[in-house]
Each structure stands twice: as C-alpha cells, then as structure tokens.
Design a protein around this motif. Sequence first.
Motif, short mmCIF file in Angstrom:
data_model
loop_
_atom_site.label_atom_id
_atom_site.label_comp_id
_atom_site.label_asym_id
_atom_site.label_seq_id
_atom_site.Cartn_x
_atom_site.Cartn_y
_atom_site.Cartn_z
N SER A 130 -5.56 -7.64 -6.64
CA SER A 130 -5.71 -8.39 -7.69
C SER A 130 -4.48 -7.84 -8.54
O SER A 130 -4.00 -8.81 -9.36
CB SER A 130 -6.82 -8.98 -8.68
N TYR A 131 -4.31 -6.06 -9.16
CA TYR A 131 -2.86 -5.90 -9.81
C TYR A 131 -1.98 -5.85 -9.09
O TYR A 131 -0.77 -5.54 -10.01
CB TYR A 131 -3.80 -4.56 -10.36
N LEU A 132 -1.67 -5.45 -8.13
CA LEU A 132 -0.89 -5.59 -6.81
C LEU A 132 0.51 -6.95 -7.20
O LEU A 132 0.23 -7.73 -7.15
CB LEU A 132 -0.96 -5.29 -5.95
N SER A 133 1.65 -5.78 -6.83
CA SER A 133 3.09 -6.69 -7.15
C SER A 133 4.00 -6.31 -6.50
O SER A 133 4.20 -4.94 -6.87
CB SER A 133 2.80 -7.37 -8.25
N SER A 134 4.57 -7.10 -6.20
CA SER A 134 6.41 -6.21 -5.66
C SER A 134 6.89 -5.13 -6.87
O SER A 134 7.49 -4.09 -7.19
CB SER A 134 7.57 -7.35 -5.03
N SER A 135 6.46 -5.63 -7.68
CA SER A 135 7.77 -5.42 -9.44
C SER A 135 7.09 -3.98 -10.20
O SER A 135 7.49 -3.03 -9.92
CB SER A 135 7.51 -5.99 -10.52
N ILE A 136 5.48 -4.04 -9.65
CA ILE A 136 4.93 -2.57 -9.43
C ILE A 136 5.44 -1.70 -8.75
O ILE A 136 5.05 -0.36 -9.37
CB ILE A 136 2.69 -2.90 -10.07
N VAL A 137 5.48 -1.96 -7.55
CA VAL A 137 5.69 -1.31 -6.60
C VAL A 137 6.90 -0.79 -6.44
O VAL A 137 7.41 0.91 -6.46
CB VAL A 137 5.50 -2.01 -4.94
N LYS A 138 7.72 -1.63 -7.44
CA LYS A 138 9.81 -0.91 -7.69
C LYS A 138 9.11 0.17 -8.25
O LYS A 138 10.07 0.82 -8.44
CB LYS A 138 10.28 -2.26 -7.45
N GLU A 139 9.04 -0.78 -9.63
CA GLU A 139 8.83 0.74 -10.64
C GLU A 139 8.16 2.41 -10.45
O GLU A 139 8.51 2.43 -10.04
CB GLU A 139 7.99 -0.35 -11.64
N ILE A 140 6.52 2.03 -9.68
CA ILE A 140 6.79 3.23 -9.38
C ILE A 140 7.22 3.96 -8.53
O ILE A 140 7.59 5.40 -8.90
CB ILE A 140 4.59 2.90 -8.57
N ALA A 141 8.02 3.48 -7.07
CA ALA A 141 9.26 4.15 -6.57
C ALA A 141 9.98 4.61 -7.19
O ALA A 141 10.62 5.80 -6.89
CB ALA A 141 9.16 3.38 -5.10
N MET A 142 10.06 4.20 -8.06
CA MET A 142 12.02 4.20 -8.96
C MET A 142 11.69 5.36 -9.79
O MET A 142 12.56 6.31 -9.28
CB MET A 142 11.97 2.69 -9.39
N PHE A 143 10.32 6.06 -10.05
CA PHE A 143 9.84 7.03 -10.91
C PHE A 143 9.38 7.67 -9.44
O PHE A 143 8.75 8.88 -9.89
CB PHE A 143 9.21 6.78 -12.12
N ASN A 144 9.68 8.06 -8.67
CA ASN A 144 9.53 8.27 -7.64
C ASN A 144 7.46 8.90 -7.57
O ASN A 144 7.17 9.69 -7.35
CB ASN A 144 10.09 10.04 -7.26
N GLY A 145 6.74 7.82 -8.19
CA GLY A 145 5.28 7.47 -7.56
C GLY A 145 5.08 7.78 -6.03
O GLY A 145 5.66 6.85 -5.35
N ASN A 146 3.68 7.29 -5.74
CA ASN A 146 3.14 7.45 -4.20
C ASN A 146 2.56 6.29 -5.08
O ASN A 146 1.63 5.54 -5.73
CB ASN A 146 2.09 8.16 -4.75
N VAL A 147 3.02 5.25 -3.90
CA VAL A 147 2.86 4.32 -3.39
C VAL A 147 2.05 3.50 -2.16
O VAL A 147 1.79 2.47 -1.63
CB VAL A 147 4.34 3.59 -3.18
N SER A 148 1.57 4.71 -1.69
CA SER A 148 0.82 4.87 -0.32
C SER A 148 -0.55 3.87 -0.19
O SER A 148 -0.59 3.58 0.67
CB SER A 148 0.30 6.06 0.03
N GLU A 149 -1.15 3.41 -1.47
CA GLU A 149 -1.70 2.77 -1.17
C GLU A 149 -1.79 0.86 -1.15
O GLU A 149 -2.41 0.24 -1.56
CB GLU A 149 -2.49 3.30 -2.43
N LEU A 150 -0.39 1.13 -1.60
CA LEU A 150 -0.04 -0.72 -1.79
C LEU A 150 1.09 -0.59 -0.88
O LEU A 150 0.59 -2.28 -0.99
CB LEU A 150 1.37 -0.27 -3.71
N VAL A 151 1.31 -0.42 -0.20
CA VAL A 151 2.23 -0.39 1.17
C VAL A 151 2.48 0.21 2.19
O VAL A 151 1.79 0.96 2.30
CB VAL A 151 4.14 -0.92 0.88
N PRO A 152 2.45 -0.20 3.32
CA PRO A 152 2.58 0.36 4.84
C PRO A 152 4.04 1.55 4.56
O PRO A 152 4.61 1.75 3.77
CB PRO A 152 2.86 -0.73 5.73
N PRO A 153 3.11 2.77 5.26
CA PRO A 153 4.24 3.31 5.79
C PRO A 153 5.58 3.78 5.51
O PRO A 153 6.44 4.35 4.62
CB PRO A 153 3.74 4.60 6.24
N PHE A 154 5.97 2.35 6.45
CA PHE A 154 7.38 2.53 6.61
C PHE A 154 8.30 1.48 5.34
O PHE A 154 9.37 1.76 5.05
CB PHE A 154 7.43 1.40 8.03
#
Length: 167
Positions: A130-154
């Motif tokens: 319910s909190y998940l958005s593509s924007s959040i994923v991109k922001e976490i990934a941009m700062f080299n954060g762990n997104v493994s719980e948010l998106v598939p491995p590839f």
Amino acid sequence: MKPNDRSRVAVYPGSFDPVTYGHIDIIRRSAKQFDQVIVAVLNNTSKSPLFSVEERKEMLREVTSDLPNVTVDSFRDLLVRYMKSRNANVIIRGIRSVTDFEYELTLASTNRLLDSEIDTIFMMTDPKYSYLSSSIVKEIAMFNGNVSELVPPFVEQRLAEKYQSKD
C-alpha cells in the motif's frame, strides 16, 4: 471469444517506471478475472522516465512471461482510443489509498464521459504494497538502497545499472 466481443478484455495502463511488486500483484489478480489483460505502458511526454518505453515493456514481459493471457503493449494516445483499437472495454486501476481513489475516480469519470462503453475497475492492492510506488523505488535505488523487497531481482539489477551509468 468472438473477435468483436470486448467484454473479457481489460487494459491495465500505467507508466511502470519501473514495474514493482505492487503492479505485479494487480496484473496477476487481473489475469484471473479476464480472458485477456493488456498491460499498456503509457508514453507520457510530460514526464522524464528513468527507463525507455521499450525497457519498461521488456521488464513487464519478463514478469508476465508465465501468464499466457497477459500481453504487454504501449500507447501514446487517449486511453479510450487505445481501448477501442484493442477491442477492450474495461480499464484496471490499482488503488493504494483514499488519495489514489480520488484521483482515479476523476480519470474514470472522464474516460466514461469520452466513451460510455468503457468501465473502470478499481483493485485494492495487497496491503503489504500500500505504500509502494515506482517513485519510492527509484529514490531508494538512486541512493544505492536495498529494493529487493519492492521489485523482482532483474528489475533491481536494471535499476543498479541505470544509476551506476549516471555516476
């Protein structure tokens, strides 16, 4: 299904930049409800996406490869015109919150005004997304954060590649 029968074809439109587990949840559940689900990547000229339309379609094809009734496409027109071109009359929209609902209700009403044969079905996302958005994923990934719980491995790998190339 008859060639002109649009009753069992649904379109799930979005930017999917990138596709998340929340999107995948909606796609999988929709695939159980309709004969055909078209995941349609919006080519929104007013946004600057991280991934190209082709890259987003490729990632979506990967996550839906085990769903024979799901196809991936893109469009750059009014959604209602795209729907007609694909013989579809149901729009699928994922809802995370009341805020999403208010926005989506406006879009659904407008689409209905443009074409009264088109219905919108709202699907509540799994509460764990319910909190998940593509924007959040991109922001976490941009700062080299762990997104493994948010998106598939590839997708996680593709995000890492994108942000490494921006350094």
